[in-house]
Motif scaffolding. Sequence first.
Motif, PDB file in Angstrom:
ATOM      1  N   PRO A  87      42.040  33.217  31.426  1.00  0.00           N
ATOM      2  CA  PRO A  87      42.460  34.007  32.510  1.00  0.00           C
ATOM      3  C   PRO A  87      42.799  33.193  33.929  1.00  0.00           C
ATOM      4  CG  PRO A  87      40.279  34.062  31.915  1.00  0.00           C
ATOM      5  CD  PRO A  87      40.801  33.347  30.805  1.00  0.00           C
ATOM      6  N   ALA A  88      43.350  33.790  34.613  1.00  0.00           N
ATOM      7  CA  ALA A  88      43.723  33.168  36.124  1.00  0.00           C
ATOM      8  C   ALA A  88      42.205  32.824  36.873  1.00  0.00           C
ATOM      9  CB  ALA A  88      44.577  34.012  36.871  1.00  0.00           C
ATOM     10  N   PHE A  89      42.239  31.928  37.746  1.00  0.00           N
ATOM     11  CA  PHE A  89      40.980  31.616  38.346  1.00  0.00           C
ATOM     12  C   PHE A  89      40.516  32.741  39.208  1.00  0.00           C
ATOM     13  CE2 PHE A  89      39.163  30.330  42.368  1.00  0.00           C
ATOM     14  CZ  PHE A  89      37.825  29.782  42.092  1.00  0.00           C
ATOM     15  N   PHE A  90      41.426  33.380  39.915  1.00  0.00           N
ATOM     16  CA  PHE A  90      41.111  34.358  40.723  1.00  0.00           C
ATOM     17  C   PHE A  90      40.546  35.611  40.087  1.00  0.00           C
ATOM     18  CE2 PHE A  90      43.711  31.969  43.596  1.00  0.00           C
ATOM     19  CZ  PHE A  90      42.714  31.781  44.536  1.00  0.00           C
ATOM     20  N   THR A  91      41.089  35.816  38.762  1.00  0.00           N
ATOM     21  CA  THR A  91      40.598  36.963  37.917  1.00  0.00           C
ATOM     22  C   THR A  91      39.129  36.536  37.629  1.00  0.00           C
ATOM     23  OG1 THR A  91      42.690  37.322  36.987  1.00  0.00           O
ATOM     24  CG2 THR A  91      40.787  38.105  35.779  1.00  0.00           C
ATOM     25  N   VAL A  92      38.699  35.483  37.250  1.00  0.00           N
ATOM     26  CA  VAL A  92      37.387  34.821  36.610  1.00  0.00           C
ATOM     27  C   VAL A  92      36.527  35.059  37.846  1.00  0.00           C
ATOM     28  CG1 VAL A  92      36.062  33.065  35.869  1.00  0.00           C
ATOM     29  CG2 VAL A  92      38.334  33.373  34.927  1.00  0.00           C
ATOM     30  N   ALA A  93      37.147  34.511  39.014  1.00  0.00           N
ATOM     31  CA  ALA A  93      36.406  34.645  40.461  1.00  0.00           C
ATOM     32  C   ALA A  93      35.832  36.241  40.674  1.00  0.00           C
ATOM     33  CB  ALA A  93      36.971  34.017  41.530  1.00  0.00           C
ATOM     34  N   ALA A  94      36.790  37.124  40.645  1.00  0.00           N
ATOM     35  CA  ALA A  94      36.303  38.326  40.849  1.00  0.00           C
ATOM     36  C   ALA A  94      35.686  38.908  39.717  1.00  0.00           C
ATOM     37  CB  ALA A  94      37.913  39.315  40.830  1.00  0.00           C
ATOM     38  N   LEU A  95      35.684  38.636  38.708  1.00  0.00           N
ATOM     39  CA  LEU A  95      34.784  39.089  37.819  1.00  0.00           C
ATOM     40  C   LEU A  95      33.247  38.740  37.719  1.00  0.00           C
ATOM     41  CD1 LEU A  95      36.910  39.209  34.337  1.00  0.00           C
ATOM     42  CD2 LEU A  95      35.759  41.134  35.481  1.00  0.00           C
ATOM     43  N   ALA A  96      33.239  37.241  38.187  1.00  0.00           N
ATOM     44  CA  ALA A  96      31.851  36.700  38.408  1.00  0.00           C
ATOM     45  C   ALA A  96      31.415  37.399  39.609  1.00  0.00           C
ATOM     46  CB  ALA A  96      32.145  35.218  38.851  1.00  0.00           C
ATOM     47  N   GLY A  97      32.096  37.739  40.657  1.00  0.00           N
ATOM     48  CA  GLY A  97      31.478  38.536  41.971  1.00  0.00           C
ATOM     49  C   GLY A  97      31.062  39.597  41.545  1.00  0.00           C
ATOM     50  N   ALA A  98      31.641  40.647  40.746  1.00  0.00           N
ATOM     51  CA  ALA A  98      31.474  41.739  40.277  1.00  0.00           C
ATOM     52  C   ALA A  98      30.097  41.795  39.472  1.00  0.00           C
ATOM     53  CB  ALA A  98      32.395  42.545  39.731  1.00  0.00           C
ATOM     54  N   LEU A  99      30.185  40.846  38.606  1.00  0.00           N
ATOM     55  CA  LEU A  99      28.990  40.678  37.674  1.00  0.00           C
ATOM     56  C   LEU A  99      27.562  39.728  38.382  1.00  0.00           C
ATOM     57  CD1 LEU A  99      30.915  40.071  34.606  1.00  0.00           C
ATOM     58  CD2 LEU A  99      29.534  42.018  35.007  1.00  0.00           C
ATOM     59  N   GLY A 100      27.838  39.452  39.542  1.00  0.00           N
ATOM     60  CA  GLY A 100      26.806  38.695  40.163  1.00  0.00           C
ATOM     61  C   GLY A 100      26.388  37.415  39.520  1.00  0.00           C
ATOM     62  N   LEU A 101      27.672  36.865  39.019  1.00  0.00           N
ATOM     63  CA  LEU A 101      27.324  35.389  38.451  1.00  0.00           C
ATOM     64  C   LEU A 101      27.882  34.269  39.235  1.00  0.00           C
ATOM     65  CD1 LEU A 101      28.896  36.359  34.975  1.00  0.00           C
ATOM     66  CD2 LEU A 101      26.388  36.131  35.470  1.00  0.00           C
ATOM     67  N   SER A 102      27.444  32.966  39.129  1.00  0.00           N
ATOM     68  CA  SER A 102      27.907  31.885  39.818  1.00  0.00           C
ATOM     69  C   SER A 102      28.877  31.262  39.033  1.00  0.00           C
ATOM     70  CB  SER A 102      26.610  30.845  40.055  1.00  0.00           C
ATOM     71  OG  SER A 102      26.970  29.753  40.076  1.00  0.00           O
ATOM     72  N   LEU A 103      30.089  30.942  39.769  1.00  0.00           N
ATOM     73  CA  LEU A 103      31.184  30.488  39.160  1.00  0.00           C
ATOM     74  C   LEU A 103      30.877  29.086  38.634  1.00  0.00           C
ATOM     75  CD1 LEU A 103      34.178  31.168  41.442  1.00  0.00           C
ATOM     76  CD2 LEU A 103      33.899  31.921  39.235  1.00  0.00           C
ATOM     77  N   ASP A 104      29.920  27.883  39.198  1.00  0.00           N
ATOM     78  CA  ASP A 104      29.457  27.180  38.898  1.00  0.00           C
ATOM     79  C   ASP A 104      28.763  27.365  37.641  1.00  0.00           C
ATOM     80  OD1 ASP A 104      30.371  25.564  40.990  1.00  0.00           O
ATOM     81  OD2 ASP A 104      28.707  25.648  42.010  1.00  0.00           O
TER      82      ASP A 104
END
Length: 83
Positions: free
Chosen positions: A55-72
């Motif tokens: 998936p695109a980076f911004f899709t993963v970033a948006a999902l991480a934000g919605a789930l309260g996950l750290s991208l790192d």
Amino acid sequence: MVRTPLTPEERERGERLGRLLREARGRRSMVEIAAAAGISAETLRKIETGRAPTPAFFTVAALAGALGLSLDDLAARCAFVPV
């Protein structure tokens, strides 16, 4: 444009990402999380099941934000692990 086939390692990394997102979603609905991330529930389903392993980076970033996950943390947990 012809897309280069994914390697087995890339497929495994996509499946690992899907499992991590599914676990983080827990009992919340796909529709709820997808809406919070600004993507379709179908896109989230494809990512969670490994049908969209890159998936695109911004899709993963948006999902991480919605789930309260750290991208790192996500990146570290999805990194290729040599056998």
